[in-house]
Scaffold this active site. Sequence first.
Site, PDB file in Angstrom:
ATOM      1  N   GLU A 107       0.855  -1.189   0.000  1.00 26.36           N
ATOM      2  CA  GLU A 107       0.000   0.000   0.000  1.00 26.36           C
ATOM      3  C   GLU A 107       0.900   1.251   0.000  1.00 26.36           C
ATOM      4  O   GLU A 107       1.925   1.273   0.693  1.00 26.36           O
ATOM      5  CB  GLU A 107      -0.837  -0.063   1.297  1.00 26.36           C
ATOM      6  N   LYS A 124      -9.622   2.125  -1.772  1.00 26.21           N
ATOM      7  CA  LYS A 124      -9.818   1.452  -0.473  1.00 26.21           C
ATOM      8  C   LYS A 124     -11.163   1.836   0.138  1.00 26.21           C
ATOM      9  O   LYS A 124     -11.444   3.015   0.371  1.00 26.21           O
ATOM     10  CB  LYS A 124      -8.678   1.824   0.469  1.00 26.21           C
ATOM     11  N   VAL A 127       0.615  -2.494  10.922  1.00 17.66           N
ATOM     12  CA  VAL A 127       1.456  -2.241  12.093  1.00 17.66           C
ATOM     13  C   VAL A 127       1.311  -3.342  13.153  1.00 17.66           C
ATOM     14  O   VAL A 127       2.226  -3.564  13.934  1.00 17.66           O
ATOM     15  CB  VAL A 127       1.174  -0.854  12.711  1.00 17.66           C
ATOM     16  N   CYS A 180      -5.073  -3.553   2.700  1.00 18.02           N
ATOM     17  CA  CYS A 180      -4.802  -3.539   4.144  1.00 18.02           C
ATOM     18  C   CYS A 180      -6.029  -3.858   5.011  1.00 18.02           C
ATOM     19  O   CYS A 180      -6.486  -4.988   5.027  1.00 18.02           O
ATOM     20  CB  CYS A 180      -4.171  -2.185   4.507  1.00 18.02           C
TER      21      CYS A 180
END
Lengths: 263, 263
Positions: A38, A109, A169, A142
């Site tokens: 991304e 997205k 993350v 994501c």
Amino acid sequence: MRIGIVQSSPVFGEVKKNIADCFDLMASHSADLWVLPELFASGYQFLNPAEARDLAETVPGGITTQALIEYAYSKSCFIVAGLPELDDDSVYNCSILVGPDGYLARYRKIHLFYEEKTNFTPGDLPFAVVDIGIAKIGMMVCFDHLFPESARSLALQGADVIAHPANLVLPDLAQRTMSIRALENGVFTATANRVGTETRTDEALTYTGQSQVVAPDGQALVRLSQDRVEVAVVEIDVSDARDKAITKHNDKLGDRRPDLYRL
Amino acid sequence: MRIGIVQSSPVFGEVKKNIADCFDLMASHSADLWVLPELFASGYQFLNPAEARDLAETVPGGITTQALIEYAYSKSCFIVAGLPELDDDSVYNCSILVGPDGYLARYRKIHLFYEEKTNFTPGDLPFAVVDIGIAKIGMMVCFDHLFPESARSLALQGADVIAHPANLVLPDLAQRTMSIRALENGVFTATANRVGTETRTDEALTYTGQSQVVAPDGQALVRLSQDRVEVAVVEIDVSDARDKAITKHNDKLGDRRPDLYRL
């Protein structure tokens, strides 16, 4: 076909360097479809909408899309990669698909995460699938991984491979959900996550790699490290994604009972 | 509230013994909601539809439902448990919910697995949720776990707890999918699987236990052994299932974009 995943470590705002770094990584391998992270060329941690707009590019006219098209042409491959897309006044967290003959498709997205809601416009195009000849490709980005509707929408439209650029993350979360997405839909998934740390605010973001390709049985064919720049290429048999049988009486998609769902 | 899961080892066809064995296991514990396995009193491995019909019972008139109601009344608890339900000419792989005041609801398994398609009629009632005061309860059975629409349909109707009677033969598969179902929907899930082996055909079935309760963050609060008769009771805070926030900007259900799905 061969699927390659690129686990790069972009430097915020260094678009040309980040693109070149990815191409350097890819150059020593050969793949039919590459998946990049991304926002792989821009970096992720935008401080405000103006910064996102400054780095956003038109599709397919912008330099990132054009560079990808040029690489795809030179290597006769397809590429899925994420970038901030500028369209009129809107900036989308976008993923594009290009091939040897040029630009093919974009996905904006749909499920924006956290401060992306400040910096991007939510996707406004339905999940869609593109037939590139060697396979049918779906794109999601994501955080879409947490919503089973994302992969399901792609599988129901015939996706063999779900390309999943990411900037994750949390470690080992999307890896688990994507394993289930592959399994429950009988598709291959290719998650390309980045590594490295961005410290543009007090809230540093460290990205957790673990990019992976998962087979339709839910097993990871490859999973990269949590913190190193790496690429991997795996050979897949697309027909594995077209046999949805679980038992001689069961089918992953055919057994659905939409009339009894409440969605 | 306290959720109890019963991991029993039924003997095929020994309905009264199987019921008594479960009650013996439960007697030394106290729970507000008990979840028992799929077909916990009849056993699973029916050789043909006639056998399923022979062991099927009406709901709520049959002896299994009546025994559960009596136990629920005597202990002031709720129970979810699986049984073959006879309704006119049809036999369903059914799960029922009973409480201190009697029968509350039935769920007829929507996604039948393998030879269940020969022996049972597919469920004909939509996924539904029952408010028992201390929580809102949804029911699904075994193989429903592979279809994300099952848990999603229940969560969207407000389920706090998904009770999931099962007769699983593959180890560590439904355990992983149910962890994701809990996480993606922000609900508690309680899977009660059986143990033991049935050898009524050449194809012996060994059930793989690992009954579990999962929290809305996807973490297992308890997971039982793969091969022992056991029970467990865990305390949960139902309000954890009513806070669907992931970040201050994200909500597990509120972020859905049904207009862009293709389901």
